[in-house]
Write a protein that holds these residues in place. Structure first.
Motif, mmCIF file in Angstrom:
data_model
loop_
_atom_site.group_PDB
_atom_site.id
_atom_site.type_symbol
_atom_site.label_atom_id
_atom_site.label_comp_id
_atom_site.label_asym_id
_atom_site.label_seq_id
_atom_site.Cartn_x
_atom_site.Cartn_y
_atom_site.Cartn_z
ATOM 1 N N HIS A 107 0.746 -1.089 0.005
ATOM 2 C CA HIS A 107 0.046 -0.151 0.065
ATOM 3 C C HIS A 107 0.816 1.205 0.186
ATOM 4 N N PRO A 108 0.273 2.287 -0.446
ATOM 5 C CA PRO A 108 1.097 3.718 -0.260
ATOM 6 C C PRO A 108 1.788 3.717 1.060
ATOM 7 N N GLY A 109 2.960 4.298 1.164
ATOM 8 C CA GLY A 109 3.604 4.334 2.369
ATOM 9 C C GLY A 109 4.147 3.190 3.013
ATOM 10 N N GLY A 110 3.726 1.888 2.597
ATOM 11 C CA GLY A 110 3.942 0.659 3.264
ATOM 12 C C GLY A 110 5.504 0.283 2.866
ATOM 13 N N ASP A 111 5.939 -0.755 3.303
ATOM 14 C CA ASP A 111 7.557 -1.014 3.428
ATOM 15 C C ASP A 111 7.762 -1.937 1.984
ATOM 16 N N THR A 112 8.265 -1.270 1.128
ATOM 17 C CA THR A 112 8.428 -1.434 -0.288
ATOM 18 C C THR A 112 9.366 -2.721 -0.222
ATOM 19 N N SER A 113 10.437 -2.857 0.676
ATOM 20 C CA SER A 113 11.425 -3.859 0.768
ATOM 21 C C SER A 113 10.765 -5.313 0.842
ATOM 22 N N LEU A 114 9.390 -5.178 1.052
ATOM 23 C CA LEU A 114 8.737 -6.410 1.257
ATOM 24 C C LEU A 114 8.379 -7.046 -0.152
ATOM 25 N N ILE A 115 8.332 -6.120 -1.206
ATOM 26 C CA ILE A 115 7.760 -6.685 -2.508
ATOM 27 C C ILE A 115 8.943 -7.729 -2.882
ATOM 28 N N GLY A 116 8.396 -8.854 -3.259
ATOM 29 C CA GLY A 116 9.350 -9.917 -3.822
ATOM 30 C C GLY A 116 9.782 -10.928 -2.770
ATOM 31 N N ARG A 117 9.880 -10.476 -1.501
ATOM 32 C CA ARG A 117 10.087 -11.477 -0.397
ATOM 33 C C ARG A 117 9.086 -12.542 -0.492
ATOM 34 N N GLN A 118 9.762 -13.860 0.184
ATOM 35 C CA GLN A 118 8.836 -15.145 0.149
ATOM 36 C C GLN A 118 9.090 -15.652 1.368
ATOM 37 N N TRP A 119 7.871 -16.503 1.490
ATOM 38 C CA TRP A 119 7.497 -17.252 2.902
ATOM 39 C C TRP A 119 7.031 -18.696 2.278
ATOM 40 N N ARG A 120 7.387 -19.669 3.203
ATOM 41 C CA ARG A 120 6.506 -20.833 3.104
ATOM 42 C C ARG A 120 5.689 -21.085 4.052
ATOM 43 N N ALA A 121 4.440 -21.529 3.779
ATOM 44 C CA ALA A 121 3.477 -22.142 4.618
ATOM 45 C C ALA A 121 3.949 -23.089 5.159
ATOM 46 N N LEU A 122 3.648 -23.192 6.810
ATOM 47 C CA LEU A 122 4.276 -24.212 7.799
ATOM 48 C C LEU A 122 3.276 -25.290 7.781
ATOM 49 N N ASP A 123 1.916 -24.729 7.622
ATOM 50 C CA ASP A 123 0.763 -25.865 7.972
ATOM 51 C C ASP A 123 -0.622 -25.134 6.978
ATOM 52 N N PRO A 124 -1.392 -26.099 6.849
ATOM 53 C CA PRO A 124 -2.621 -25.612 6.151
ATOM 54 C C PRO A 124 -3.057 -24.173 6.853
ATOM 55 N N SER A 125 -3.609 -23.295 6.054
ATOM 56 C CA SER A 125 -4.313 -22.136 6.990
ATOM 57 C C SER A 125 -5.251 -22.526 7.661
ATOM 58 N N GLN A 126 -5.270 -21.791 9.169
ATOM 59 C CA GLN A 126 -6.056 -22.007 10.045
ATOM 60 C C GLN A 126 -7.639 -21.533 9.560
ATOM 61 N N GLY A 127 -8.463 -22.102 10.231
ATOM 62 C CA GLY A 127 -10.001 -21.874 10.150
ATOM 63 C C GLY A 127 -10.575 -21.715 11.328
ATOM 64 N N ALA A 128 -11.724 -21.099 11.515
ATOM 65 C CA ALA A 128 -12.587 -21.066 12.698
ATOM 66 C C ALA A 128 -13.869 -21.005 12.473
ATOM 67 N N THR A 129 -14.885 -21.475 13.119
ATOM 68 C CA THR A 129 -16.293 -21.336 12.935
ATOM 69 C C THR A 129 -16.505 -19.728 13.043
ATOM 70 N N LEU A 130 -16.029 -19.040 13.766
ATOM 71 C CA LEU A 130 -16.175 -17.706 14.112
ATOM 72 C C LEU A 130 -15.200 -16.606 13.475
ATOM 73 N N GLY A 131 -14.457 -17.292 12.550
ATOM 74 C CA GLY A 131 -13.375 -16.328 12.002
ATOM 75 C C GLY A 131 -13.970 -15.238 11.342
ATOM 76 N N VAL A 132 -12.979 -14.082 11.068
ATOM 77 C CA VAL A 132 -13.209 -12.985 10.249
ATOM 78 C C VAL A 132 -12.118 -12.709 9.364
ATOM 79 N N ILE A 133 -11.134 -13.518 9.290
ATOM 80 C CA ILE A 133 -9.885 -13.533 8.289
ATOM 81 C C ILE A 133 -9.155 -14.532 8.373
#
Length: 148
Positions: A107-133
């Motif tokens: 986003h504007p004003g965000g940390d541009t050094s993050l562009i292109g950086r990569q991460w690996r998912a450790l486990d499947p995404s979490q889920g919850a019955t009352l999740g919002v994200i």
């Protein structure tokens, strides 16, 4: 008086997404080990098929941990675990283990050094019955060597 929990969660979901999911991320399947990119001077994990590209955020989680060898008499392994979390809308697909997450725009004003950086998912995404994200635990793909 009944509480309209689904309505409340829908309002909270929109609020959280609008405040947190300001950047663009890409989720892709891994296509092999990291390779050196002479243009950037960094090791990059080659991306396979992209299965999500859209709003998201990557934030640090718990502090990094030094990994040790399985045998107590062996030296410390020269690698750390860099704990991060990816946040995406609930409409984003669940990221399987080893998914490659790349920040593609901030986003504007965000940390541009993050562009292109990569991460690996450790486990499947979490889920919850009352999740919002949707939350996905990550480990940063190290930029100092060819191992991932």
């Amino acid at each position: 008086m009944a509480i309209d929990l689904p309505g409340i969660l829908a309002n909270v979901t929109g609020l959280v997404e609008g405040m947190l999911l300001l950047d663009q991320v890409r989720f892709s399947s891994p296509a092999g080990p990291a390779v050196f990119n002479p243009g950037t001077g960094q090791y990059e994990a080659p991306e396979g098929s992209v299965f999500y590209e859209g709003p998201g955020a990557v934030q640090p989680g718990a502090q990094s941990d030094a990994a040790s060898a399985a045998v107590a008499t062996q030296p410390w392994v020269n690698e750390t675990t860099s704990r991060y979390r990816a946040y995406t809308p609930l409409t984003a697909p669940i990221a399987p283990r080893d998914t490659i997450i790349t920040v593609i725009q901030v986003h504007p004003g965000g940390d541009t050094s993050l562009i292109g950086r990569q991460w690996r998912a450790l486990d499947p995404s979490q889920g919850a019955t009352l999740g919002v994200i949707r939350i996905t635990g990550l480990d940063q793909i190290q930029q100092t060597g060819g191992e991932t």
